[in-house]
Design a protein around this motif. Structure first.
Motif, PDB file in Angstrom:
ATOM      1  N   HIS A  18      -2.449   7.881   2.249  1.00 59.52           N
ATOM      2  CA  HIS A  18      -1.384   7.093   2.754  1.00 59.52           C
ATOM      3  C   HIS A  18      -1.197   7.483   4.421  1.00 59.52           C
ATOM      4  O   HIS A  18      -0.293   6.861   4.799  1.00 59.52           O
TER       5      HIS A  18
ATOM      6  N   HIS B  52      -4.044   0.634  -4.067  1.00 55.92           N
ATOM      7  CA  HIS B  52      -3.666   1.060  -2.582  1.00 55.92           C
ATOM      8  C   HIS B  52      -4.840   0.706  -1.874  1.00 55.92           C
ATOM      9  O   HIS B  52      -4.639   0.006  -0.743  1.00 55.92           O
TER      10      HIS B  52
ATOM     11  N   ARG C 215       7.661  11.188  -3.394  1.00 55.53           N
ATOM     12  CA  ARG C 215       6.340  11.083  -4.492  1.00 55.53           C
ATOM     13  C   ARG C 215       7.019  11.164  -5.941  1.00 55.53           C
ATOM     14  O   ARG C 215       8.184  11.728  -6.003  1.00 55.53           O
TER      15      ARG C 215
ATOM     16  N   CYS D 295      -0.633   7.230   7.893  1.00 53.97           N
ATOM     17  CA  CYS D 295      -0.123   6.109   8.543  1.00 53.97           C
ATOM     18  C   CYS D 295      -1.147   5.211   9.116  1.00 53.97           C
ATOM     19  O   CYS D 295      -1.908   5.572  10.048  1.00 53.97           O
TER      20      CYS D 295
ATOM     21  N   ILE E 125       4.819  -5.982  17.567  1.00 58.81           N
ATOM     22  CA  ILE E 125       4.426  -6.308  16.094  1.00 58.81           C
ATOM     23  C   ILE E 125       4.506  -7.796  15.963  1.00 58.81           C
ATOM     24  O   ILE E 125       3.847  -8.322  15.019  1.00 58.81           O
TER      25      ILE E 125
ATOM     26  N   MET F 182       0.675  -1.143   0.095  1.00 55.75           N
ATOM     27  CA  MET F 182       0.058   0.029  -0.030  1.00 55.75           C
ATOM     28  C   MET F 182       0.934   1.252  -0.047  1.00 55.75           C
ATOM     29  O   MET F 182       0.361   2.292  -0.602  1.00 55.75           O
TER      30      MET F 182
ATOM     31  N   GLY G 201       6.683  -0.213  11.298  1.00 57.04           N
ATOM     32  CA  GLY G 201       6.447   0.243  12.921  1.00 57.04           C
ATOM     33  C   GLY G 201       7.194   0.191  13.872  1.00 57.04           C
ATOM     34  O   GLY G 201       6.954   0.404  15.077  1.00 57.04           O
TER      35      GLY G 201
ATOM     36  N   ARG H 253      -4.538  -2.047   1.424  1.00 54.39           N
ATOM     37  CA  ARG H 253      -4.789  -1.145   2.990  1.00 54.39           C
ATOM     38  C   ARG H 253      -6.305  -1.861   3.534  1.00 54.39           C
ATOM     39  O   ARG H 253      -6.190  -2.012   4.551  1.00 54.39           O
TER      40      ARG H 253
END
Ligand code: HEM
Length: 415
Positions: free
Chosen positions: A361, A104, A305, A363, A159, A96, A254, A108
């Motif tokens: 996008h 995307h 970008r 977070c 995580i 994503m 993360g 997501r």
């Protein structure tokens, strides 16, 4: 940029990613003076050595992040980057983070529910107990390295448990994450080429690691994120490469970021004893304090970008296919957007910082990072008071994009 001749040796093809101004220890620790100069004199500048545009003002950064059609997240829209084929095939490009629009949103959507604050609330107790275990050990001696003993292991354990991978493999996870975010060791083409090869190797190791985990989940189902991802793959919602990229992204996105949010929070507080005293007494709300750390010492300083058409930013013309680097760390210090931006104010309001990005996008892990940091600071203040830095020296994360320190020894009194 000029098209690449196939005969050119790999080393000279390797584009620099780190601006020359941010390739020293001093600059990694304190890029903020440089941002002032750039916001005032070159708010949008073309950097020839990296062949990209850097953008420093809040309004411009905000506009870029809100316009994903013009400013794509997919590096394949920038032919000048000339990605080597093995990098172009990396599962990390099929996530994503590096895709746009419908693709995307589909990616997501697979895990969005999992990361909602309400879904995470059910995990609070487990997170508190992980933090307590680490902190009890760390405070035992009356001094600790906040990073090594706590801010690093805590988010990795969390995580790893969410994903469903053994957290005792965390030295490997650390090496993987660090290699993926750190700058090369030197600015020679050889150093950059070595670094890129090392990153490619890590990407392959990560991919092989999760390949095995995904296969195992097909027969051994559990209530973890890898199972959710394996199910989405089995249902045809994800390709194998997307499923791999997913696991890799969740493991690396993360960790260092949250480590740095916790570390940067302690660094900010030890530099502001009044704020620290209030926080230690339980006399300061942690939510706005954490938001202020995200603004003042943003763990992520810059994004990337890729322009899908010719476009103007603050009077500069960016061509289709050009790389644009919005500096959120600079936007977060822009006096046009924040009152006294160089002051650390633990109850700043409003605080419309860009520390977690903006737009599509934004977070995914923001609720988790906030929860972890709140639990981390609460746990720390429950056990320690009068926290002070044990040395003046700071060792920065070697990156212009990820901002934090790799060591943070502190002294304190135990409660
Ligand atoms: C996206 C920062 C923690 C997963 C982002 C973006 C930023 C960011 C700035 C936007 C990237 C872009 O627009 O190109 C941070 C910071 C964190 C943190 C400062 C900690 C303090 C986490 C955690 C996770 C996570 C804990 C997951 C476990 C992601 C993902 C994306 C993302 C999957 C991509 C979202 C998308 O493309 O739709 N993060 N992050 N992050 N973050 Fe985080």
């Amino acid at each position: 940029s000029a098209p690449t001749e196939p005969s050119e040796p790999a080393a000279t093809r390797t584009a620099e990613r780190t601006p020359a101004e941010l390739s020293t220890t001093e600059a990694w620790l304190d890029p903020f003076d440089w941002y002032v100069e750039m916001r005032e004199h070159s708010p949008v500048r073309y950097d020839e050595s990296r062949d990209c545009f850097d953008v420093f003002r809040y309004d411009d950064v905000d506009r870029i992040l809100h316009d994903p059609e013009t400013f794509s997240s997919d590096p394949r829209n920038a032919p000048g980057l000339d990605l080597p084929p093995e990098e172009e095939r990396s599962p990390l490009l099929e996530t994503m983070l590096s895709t746009d629009a419908a693709r995307h949103d589909r990616l997501r959507g697979v895990v969005e529910e999992w990361f909602r604050p309400r879904a995470l609330a059910g995990r609070r107790e487990r997170l508190e107990s992980v933090a307590a275990g680490l902190l009890d050990d760390a405070v035992a001696g009356g001094e600790m390295d906040v990073i090594d003993e706590f801010a690093y292991p805590f988010p990795v354990i969390v995580i790893a448990e969410l994903l469903g991978v053994p957290s005792d493999e965390r030295p490997t996870f650390r090496r993987w994450s660090e290699t993926l975010v750190e700058a090369p060791d030197g600015r020679t083409p050889e150093a950059m080429d070595d670094h890129r090869r090392e990153q490619q190797r890590v990407s392959e190791e990560l991919s092989a690691y999760f390949e095995e985990k995904l296969d195992a989940r097909a027969v051994d189902r559990r209530g973890d994120l890898i199972t959710v991802i394996a199910d989405a793959e089995a249902a045809g919602e994800l390709s194998r490469t997307e499923a791999l990229g997913f696991c890799m992204l969740l493991l690396v996105a993360g960790n260092i970021t949250t480590t740095n949010l916790i570390g940067n929070a302690v660094r900010c507080l030890t530099a502001h004893p009044e704020a620290l005293a209030r926080a230690e007494r339980g006399d300061a709300r942690l939510e706005p304090l954490i938001e202020e750390v995200l603004r003042y010492r943003s763990p992520v300083q810059a994004l990337a970008r890729f322009a899908t058409e010719e476009v103007e930013i603050a009077g500069e013309t960016v061509a289709e296919g050009d790389v644009v680097v919005p500096w959120i760390g600079s936007a977060n210090r822009d006096p046009a957007a924040f009152d006294a931006p160089d002051e650390f104010r633990i109850d700043r309001a409003p605080n419309q910082h860009l520390g977690f990005g903006r737009g599509t996008h934004y977070c995914l892990g923001a609720p988790l990072a906030r929860l972890e940091t709140e639990i981390a600071l609460t746990g720390l203040f429950d056990r320690a008071t009068g926290i002070e830095r044990a040395t003046d020296e700071l060792v920065p994360v070697r990156s212009a994009f990820i901002y934090g320190v790799t060591e943070l020894p502190v002294e304190f009194e135990r409660r």
